[in-house]
Design an enzyme around this catalytic site. Structure first.
Site, PDB file in Angstrom:
ATOM      1  N   ASP A 123       0.734  -0.823  -0.044  1.00  0.00           N
ATOM      2  CA  ASP A 123      -0.376  -0.410  -0.233  1.00  0.00           C
ATOM      3  C   ASP A 123       0.556   1.117   0.451  1.00  0.00           C
ATOM      4  O   ASP A 123       2.049   1.043   0.167  1.00  0.00           O
ATOM      5  CB  ASP A 123      -1.029   0.226   1.071  1.00  0.00           C
ATOM      6  N   ASP A 142      -7.051  -1.114  -4.255  1.00  0.00           N
ATOM      7  CA  ASP A 142      -8.234  -1.066  -3.594  1.00  0.00           C
ATOM      8  C   ASP A 142      -9.173   0.239  -4.295  1.00  0.00           C
ATOM      9  O   ASP A 142     -10.671  -0.590  -4.571  1.00  0.00           O
ATOM     10  CB  ASP A 142      -7.499  -0.834  -2.026  1.00  0.00           C
TER      11      ASP A 142
END
Length: 162
Positions: A123, A142
């Site tokens: 991330d 995401d």
């Protein structure tokens, strides 16, 4: 039921593949250019780039579960992507639903690649409000999953044509 506007399934799979490629390129970039935990402000007080690893799912759900969650989320991503892909091929979705499905498949499989290759998801996007509020770090995969889900909701709210 076959939807008339859903022809051309290869383009939806190509779009899902493009999502995977964009996701993986972005993760490779941040993983090679940032130190773990490093934060670089983009818009001071609101938006940063960072590098964190998430062994769980969205919002670090089950991040400390001991490793079994990697397999659960991998199987779930393959199952959902398979179901979505099957419905695209069988032309059961509208054009908007195909777009949503391609985004979700690409995002889900992009994160699966991370789980299988690294044991965690990379991330790098951090949205926050100064030091008062932080949204959990996320990535392009995401983002595509969320946009796909929103498109599915929008598609489900359309009035059926007569």
């Amino acid at each position: 039921m076959t939807m008339p506007g859903a022809r051309g399934w290869p383009k939806w799979f190509a779009l899902a593949a493009l999502v995977i490629v964009l996701d993986q390129i972005s993760k490779l970039y941040f993983n090679s250019r940032f130190q773990y935990g490093e934060i670089r402000p983009v818009v001071e007080g609101f938006f940063n780039f960072t590098l964190v690893y998430n062994p769980g799912a969205a919002f670090s759900f089950l991040h400390d579960a001991g490793g079994w969650q990697k397999y659960l989320f991998t199987i779930l991503a393959f199952a959902v992507s398979g179901w979505l892909g099957w419905n695209i091929v069988k032309r059961r979705f509208s054009g908007l639903m195909n777009l949503a499905a391609a985004f979700i498949m690409g995002g889900a499989l992009g994160n699966v690649i991370d789980r299988l290759a690294y044991g965690h998801v990379i991330d790098f996007i951090m949205v926050h409000y100064y030091n008062e509020w932080y949204y959990p770090a996320f990535n392009l995969a995401d983002s595509f999953i969320c946009v796909g889900a929103a498109l599915m909701v929008a598609d489900s709210m359309k009035k059926p044509s007569r």
